[in-house]
Design an enzyme around this catalytic site. Structure first.
Site, PDB file in Angstrom:
ATOM      1  N   PRO A 299       0.827  -1.215   0.000  1.00  0.00           N
ATOM      2  CG  PRO A 299      -0.866  -1.597   1.546  1.00  0.00           C
ATOM      3  CD  PRO A 299       0.431  -2.159   1.041  1.00  0.00           C
ATOM      4  CB  CYS A 300       1.197   3.792  -2.527  1.00  0.00           C
ATOM      5  SG  CYS A 300      -0.450   4.413  -2.959  1.00  0.00           S
TER       6      CYS A 300
END
Length: 409
Positions: free
Chosen positions: A119-120
């Protein structure tokens, strides 16, 4: 020729995986924490199974509402497909469960690739700007170490790690530096480039880091990707779809116009005479009035609406310095701006570019901007679909990355 396989970590709705499958790779397992995304993955794997059996009509019956999902899975899925979508968070004691499941699915085969991107939010510039601690204490900063545990266990020939540009600057670059050093320490050479999605045929301005690693001692080299030279614009993915009113729900509808060069060239409109999930969210009167102003300003002057420029009666807060560009019209004559998961919360950043259709873009329009084909079905309803699409890797970009890796392997 040996069939090459892969494991997809942090899979989301499967955009990266879709590209690798279309390039000829076989998925062993997908690992994803979001339940609705896992349902989307399973549905898509059933699609690929039926496609390999020349039996797609049963899939079309499902997405057009003629049979239920229960019947689709009961009659056309398999225990292997169900087991291969692992709905669990990566890390801690969960890894043991994941490893055991993958080992059963692999049946003693070597794993050729591991793909995925954690997840960014912890790396993104927007995420850092909204967090008072600049995401310094966010555990997602260190998910690359969890990713590395899979590299250590399965020792794939190659891995692909995709993420946002903010990864380079997070904590003054130290996260990215430490990450690369960590991957090298466990036996991989690696390199990275910053890729523009539009150069792969994706109709949006999207910049992403593509980090690729390969086992030390192999003759693999960071691939050179073929770039698309033709220029297309978003009118090519909007013009054949039915006009929508705010809140209109076209779960299944016929195409309104003939196909376009872009849709044919990249096979987004792929063989059936109907389209699904052309669904628009409802809007209140205030938002519709703002959208009208934003559309008119963009179409007439190619200017973005700024919050301070709104009439006083349409303003709801006094902060005129932060996030002033939250109302943004998609460029009909060029490329869309970057698709992000926030589209699941409201449509202000993705306003449809037509004064006769004052609304935000539909689920299907968002999916096309991300280069998903029209028979790609997102489970979980409108909000879940928007979130999955916004978080995805564009399949067209993924396919070219996969193809160039496959050529070397």
């Amino acid at each position: 020729m040996k069939e090459l396989n892969f494991i997809d970590l942090f899979s989301g709705a499967g955009g990266l995986s879709e590209g690798f499958i279309n390039a000829g790779f076989k998925p062993i397992a997908h690992v994803e924490i979001d339940k609705k995304a896992c349902e989307t993955l399973e549905t898509r794997l059933v699609y690929h199974k039926l496609n390999s059996e020349n039996n797609l009509q049963n899939y079309y019956d499902y997405i057009s509402g003629k049979i239920s999902r229960i019947d689709l899975l009961k009659d056309f899925s398999s225990p292997e497909i169900s087991a291969s979508v692992i709905n669990i968070a990566i890390g801690g004691n969960n890894n043991k469960i994941i490893f055991e499941t993958i080992d059963k699915l692999a049946k003693g085969k070597e794993i050729d690739l591991i793909i995925g991107g954690p997840p960014c939010q912890a790396y993104s510039l927007v995420g850092r700007s909204r967090d008072k601690n600049r995401m310094k204490n966010d555990p997602r900063n260190f998910l690359y170490k969890e990713y590395a545990k899979f590299l250590k266990k399965y020792e794939p020939k190659v891995f692909v790690f995709e993420n946002v540009m903010g990864l380079i600057t997070a904590k003054n670059g130290s996260y990215f530096k430490n990450m690369r050093a960590y991957f090298k320490r466990i036996g991989y050479e690696l390199d990275f480039t910053i890729q523009k999605s539009e150069e792969f045929g994706v109709l949006q301005k999207r910049r992403r880091i593509i980090l690729i690693g390969w086992k030390k001692g192999s003759d693999f080299k960071y691939p050179v990707f073929d770039k698309i030279k033709e220029e297309f614009n978003t009118s090519q993915i909007f013009s054949d779809l039915k006009k929508l009113k705010p809140g209109e729900q076209n779960n299944v509808t016929k195409y309104a116009n003939k196909t376009t060069v872009y849709l044919e060239r990249f096979e987004l409109r792929n063989g059936v005479d109907f389209v699904t999930q052309h669904i628009a969210r409802p809007h209140n009167e205030r938002d519709l009035n703002i959208y009208k102003i934003a559309i008119k300003k963009w179409l007439e002057k190619t200017e973005r609406l700024k919050y301070p420029d709104l009439p006083t009666k349409l303003k709801t807060h006094k902060n005129e310095k932060a996030f002033v560009d939250r109302f943004k019209v998609v460029d009909i004559n060029g490329l869309s701006h970057t698709m992000v998961a926030h589209i699941a919360k409201d449509g202000h950043h993705y306003i449809y570019p037509d004064t006769k259709q004052v609304r935000s873009i539909s689920v299907r329009e968002a999916a096309r901007i991300q280069s998903f084909p029209d028979d790609y079905y997102f489970e979980g309803g409108r909000t879940a679909a928007y979130r999955q699409i916004g978080n995805a890797v564009p399949p067209l970009m993924a396919k070219e990355i996969a193809f160039q890796i496959k050529k070397q392997l």
